[in-house]
Design a protein around this motif. Structure first.
Motif, PDB file in Angstrom:
ATOM      1  N   VAL A 192       0.849  -1.077   0.096  1.00 30.98           N
ATOM      2  CA  VAL A 192      -0.134  -0.058  -0.071  1.00 30.98           C
ATOM      3  C   VAL A 192       0.801   0.991  -0.147  1.00 30.98           C
ATOM      4  O   VAL A 192       1.818   1.360   0.900  1.00 30.98           O
ATOM      5  CB  VAL A 192      -1.029   0.078   1.188  1.00 30.98           C
ATOM      6  N   ASP A 193       1.020   1.907  -1.082  1.00 29.37           N
ATOM      7  CA  ASP A 193       1.554   3.291  -1.255  1.00 29.37           C
ATOM      8  C   ASP A 193       0.887   4.511  -0.669  1.00 29.37           C
ATOM      9  O   ASP A 193      -0.148   4.801  -0.904  1.00 29.37           O
ATOM     10  CB  ASP A 193       1.953   3.345  -2.451  1.00 29.37           C
ATOM     11  N   VAL A 194       1.532   4.824   0.383  1.00 27.16           N
ATOM     12  CA  VAL A 194       0.750   6.041   0.935  1.00 27.16           C
ATOM     13  C   VAL A 194       0.783   7.323   0.254  1.00 27.16           C
ATOM     14  O   VAL A 194       0.229   8.392   0.382  1.00 27.16           O
ATOM     15  CB  VAL A 194       1.375   6.463   2.448  1.00 27.16           C
ATOM     16  N   GLY A 195       1.671   7.473  -0.891  1.00 28.51           N
ATOM     17  CA  GLY A 195       1.458   8.415  -1.979  1.00 28.51           C
ATOM     18  C   GLY A 195       0.421   8.641  -2.579  1.00 28.51           C
ATOM     19  O   GLY A 195      -0.196   9.615  -3.059  1.00 28.51           O
ATOM     20  N   THR A 196      -0.169   7.370  -2.890  1.00 30.62           N
ATOM     21  CA  THR A 196      -1.639   7.322  -3.658  1.00 30.62           C
ATOM     22  C   THR A 196      -2.775   6.940  -2.682  1.00 30.62           C
ATOM     23  O   THR A 196      -3.943   7.406  -3.022  1.00 30.62           O
ATOM     24  CB  THR A 196      -1.419   6.102  -4.515  1.00 30.62           C
ATOM     25  N   THR A 197      -2.459   6.391  -1.409  1.00 31.10           N
ATOM     26  CA  THR A 197      -3.582   6.280  -0.301  1.00 31.10           C
ATOM     27  C   THR A 197      -2.883   6.740   1.068  1.00 31.10           C
ATOM     28  O   THR A 197      -2.220   5.931   1.731  1.00 31.10           O
ATOM     29  CB  THR A 197      -3.768   4.511  -0.180  1.00 31.10           C
ATOM     30  N   PRO A 198      -3.215   8.106   1.382  1.00 26.07           N
ATOM     31  CA  PRO A 198      -2.626   8.524   2.366  1.00 26.07           C
ATOM     32  C   PRO A 198      -3.263   8.108   3.799  1.00 26.07           C
ATOM     33  O   PRO A 198      -4.297   7.049   3.675  1.00 26.07           O
ATOM     34  CB  PRO A 198      -3.211  10.123   2.386  1.00 26.07           C
ATOM     35  N   LEU A 199      -2.462   8.024   4.599  1.00 28.92           N
ATOM     36  CA  LEU A 199      -2.987   7.268   6.203  1.00 28.92           C
ATOM     37  C   LEU A 199      -4.258   7.672   6.774  1.00 28.92           C
ATOM     38  O   LEU A 199      -4.853   6.700   6.892  1.00 28.92           O
ATOM     39  CB  LEU A 199      -1.653   7.836   7.172  1.00 28.92           C
ATOM     40  N   PRO A 200      -4.917   9.040   6.614  1.00 28.36           N
ATOM     41  CA  PRO A 200      -5.999   9.174   7.111  1.00 28.36           C
ATOM     42  C   PRO A 200      -7.048   8.439   6.302  1.00 28.36           C
ATOM     43  O   PRO A 200      -8.157   7.826   6.897  1.00 28.36           O
ATOM     44  CB  PRO A 200      -6.422  10.656   6.874  1.00 28.36           C
ATOM     45  N   THR A 201      -6.920   7.969   4.872  1.00 25.51           N
ATOM     46  CA  THR A 201      -7.751   7.194   4.026  1.00 25.51           C
ATOM     47  C   THR A 201      -7.658   5.950   4.253  1.00 25.51           C
ATOM     48  O   THR A 201      -8.841   5.389   4.337  1.00 25.51           O
ATOM     49  CB  THR A 201      -7.470   7.495   2.333  1.00 25.51           C
ATOM     50  N   LEU A 202      -6.559   5.550   4.640  1.00 27.12           N
ATOM     51  CA  LEU A 202      -6.337   4.290   4.827  1.00 27.12           C
ATOM     52  C   LEU A 202      -7.057   3.850   6.225  1.00 27.12           C
ATOM     53  O   LEU A 202      -7.819   2.823   6.339  1.00 27.12           O
ATOM     54  CB  LEU A 202      -4.869   3.863   4.917  1.00 27.12           C
ATOM     55  N   ALA A 203      -6.776   4.743   7.275  1.00 25.15           N
ATOM     56  CA  ALA A 203      -7.491   4.417   8.480  1.00 25.15           C
ATOM     57  C   ALA A 203      -8.910   4.444   8.428  1.00 25.15           C
ATOM     58  O   ALA A 203      -9.500   3.554   9.033  1.00 25.15           O
ATOM     59  CB  ALA A 203      -7.196   5.545   9.513  1.00 25.15           C
ATOM     60  N   ALA A 204      -9.563   5.328   7.888  1.00 31.66           N
ATOM     61  CA  ALA A 204     -10.997   5.350   7.610  1.00 31.66           C
ATOM     62  C   ALA A 204     -11.595   3.832   6.666  1.00 31.66           C
ATOM     63  O   ALA A 204     -12.600   3.583   7.234  1.00 31.66           O
ATOM     64  CB  ALA A 204     -11.474   6.655   6.617  1.00 31.66           C
ATOM     65  N   ARG A 205     -10.796   3.742   5.941  1.00 35.33           N
ATOM     66  CA  ARG A 205     -11.277   2.498   5.164  1.00 35.33           C
ATOM     67  C   ARG A 205     -11.171   1.280   5.840  1.00 35.33           C
ATOM     68  O   ARG A 205     -12.216   0.459   6.134  1.00 35.33           O
ATOM     69  CB  ARG A 205      -9.937   2.247   3.718  1.00 35.33           C
ATOM     70  N   TRP A 206     -10.109   1.100   6.706  1.00 33.44           N
ATOM     71  CA  TRP A 206      -9.804  -0.110   7.708  1.00 33.44           C
ATOM     72  C   TRP A 206     -10.936   0.018   8.756  1.00 33.44           C
ATOM     73  O   TRP A 206     -11.529  -0.973   9.062  1.00 33.44           O
ATOM     74  CB  TRP A 206      -8.583  -0.251   8.232  1.00 33.44           C
ATOM     75  N   ALA A 207     -11.264   1.231   9.141  1.00 30.26           N
ATOM     76  CA  ALA A 207     -12.247   1.366  10.402  1.00 30.26           C
ATOM     77  C   ALA A 207     -13.865   0.756   9.955  1.00 30.26           C
ATOM     78  O   ALA A 207     -14.319   0.345  10.636  1.00 30.26           O
ATOM     79  CB  ALA A 207     -12.375   2.682  10.831  1.00 30.26           C
ATOM     80  N   VAL A 208     -13.997   0.992   8.494  1.00 28.28           N
ATOM     81  CA  VAL A 208     -15.408   0.762   8.182  1.00 28.28           C
ATOM     82  C   VAL A 208     -15.198  -0.752   7.505  1.00 28.28           C
ATOM     83  O   VAL A 208     -16.181  -1.596   7.772  1.00 28.28           O
ATOM     84  CB  VAL A 208     -15.615   1.468   6.790  1.00 28.28           C
ATOM     85  N   ASP A 209     -14.133  -1.241   7.117  1.00 30.11           N
ATOM     86  CA  ASP A 209     -14.001  -2.631   6.383  1.00 30.11           C
ATOM     87  C   ASP A 209     -12.859  -3.287   7.031  1.00 30.11           C
ATOM     88  O   ASP A 209     -11.719  -3.486   6.317  1.00 30.11           O
ATOM     89  CB  ASP A 209     -13.872  -2.614   4.911  1.00 30.11           C
ATOM     90  N   PRO A 210     -12.933  -3.605   8.238  1.00 30.29           N
ATOM     91  CA  PRO A 210     -11.908  -4.114   8.963  1.00 30.29           C
ATOM     92  C   PRO A 210     -11.387  -5.765   8.289  1.00 30.29           C
ATOM     93  O   PRO A 210     -10.171  -6.040   8.417  1.00 30.29           O
ATOM     94  CB  PRO A 210     -12.147  -4.595  10.315  1.00 30.29           C
TER      95      PRO A 210
END
Length: 210
Positions: A192-210
């Motif tokens: 997962v590249d944080v350049g295209t998927t920033p950490l806040p986006t990733l955290a929100a995604r995992w919070a919804v779809d663990p």
């Protein structure tokens, strides 16, 4: 759903830590502070390779510094080289937006590790102490200087996966450098590249779809 093992890169991913503008000069200054007679052509000696290491292996920076000095006939007594290197890279740490939240969200999915390319002893630990993160946030912390292998070498990811008691192919690795962190894909894992998927986006995604 079975637990998902996640690992994070440290520098440039979870935190920002500026490097010395001139690493040779910074190390040389700290060596002099410790009574080491730094040669006049230290910048050149520092740039030269001195330790013959296999491909993918990490050369600890103190070992490189000691060998660079020895190539000019200078001895660094005791652990002067190590102490000089640690002091030269004493970190000023900025925790990146969304880093603690991303680590917590990953922990809800399964074991979490930290995998960092770092040739400087103690730097990973000092960085965590000065960040908004803690060692206890991770089930395993592995640096290249400790395990002996640098990303993208598969052995670095295997070392971290072994500490997490997870197959390396199940590992999702979050990082900022495709050339290094992307090596997890060659080991069978997911990058997962944080350049295209920033950490806040990733955290929100995992919070919804663990």
């Amino acid at each position: 759903m079975s637990p998902t093992a996640t690992s994070f890169d440290l520098f440039g991913t979870l935190v920002d830590v500026p490097r010395p503008a001139d690493t040779a000069a910074a190390v040389g200054r700290e060596l002099r502070e410790r009574g080491v007679a730094v040669p006049d052509d230290w910048a050149e000696a520092y740039r030269e390779p001195h330790v013959d290491a296999p491909a993918g292996a990490e050369v600890p920076l103190p070992a490189h510094v000691t060998a660079a000095l020895a190539s000019r006939g200078v001895d660094a007594p005791g652990n002067a080289a190590r102490r000089a290197v640690v002091a030269a890279f004493d970190p000023e740490v900025t925790t990146r937006e969304g880093a603690p939240e991303a680590v917590r969200a990953a922990a809800d999915r399964g074991p979490v590790g930290l995998l960092s390319n770092c040739a400087v002893p103690e730097l990973v630990g000092r960085t965590l102490v000065r960040s908004g993160l803690a060692r206890d946030d991770f089930d395993a912390v592995v640096s290249s200087v400790a395990c002996g292998w640098c990303k993208p070498d598969a052995r670095a990811f295997e070392a971290l996966a072994g500490r997490l008691d997870a197959p390396v192919g199940s590992l999702t690795h979050v990082g900022d450098t495709p050339e290094a962190d992307g090596g997890v894909a060659d080991a069978g894992g997911t990058f997962v590249d944080v350049g295209t998927t920033p950490l806040p986006t990733l955290a929100a995604r995992w919070a919804v779809d663990p």
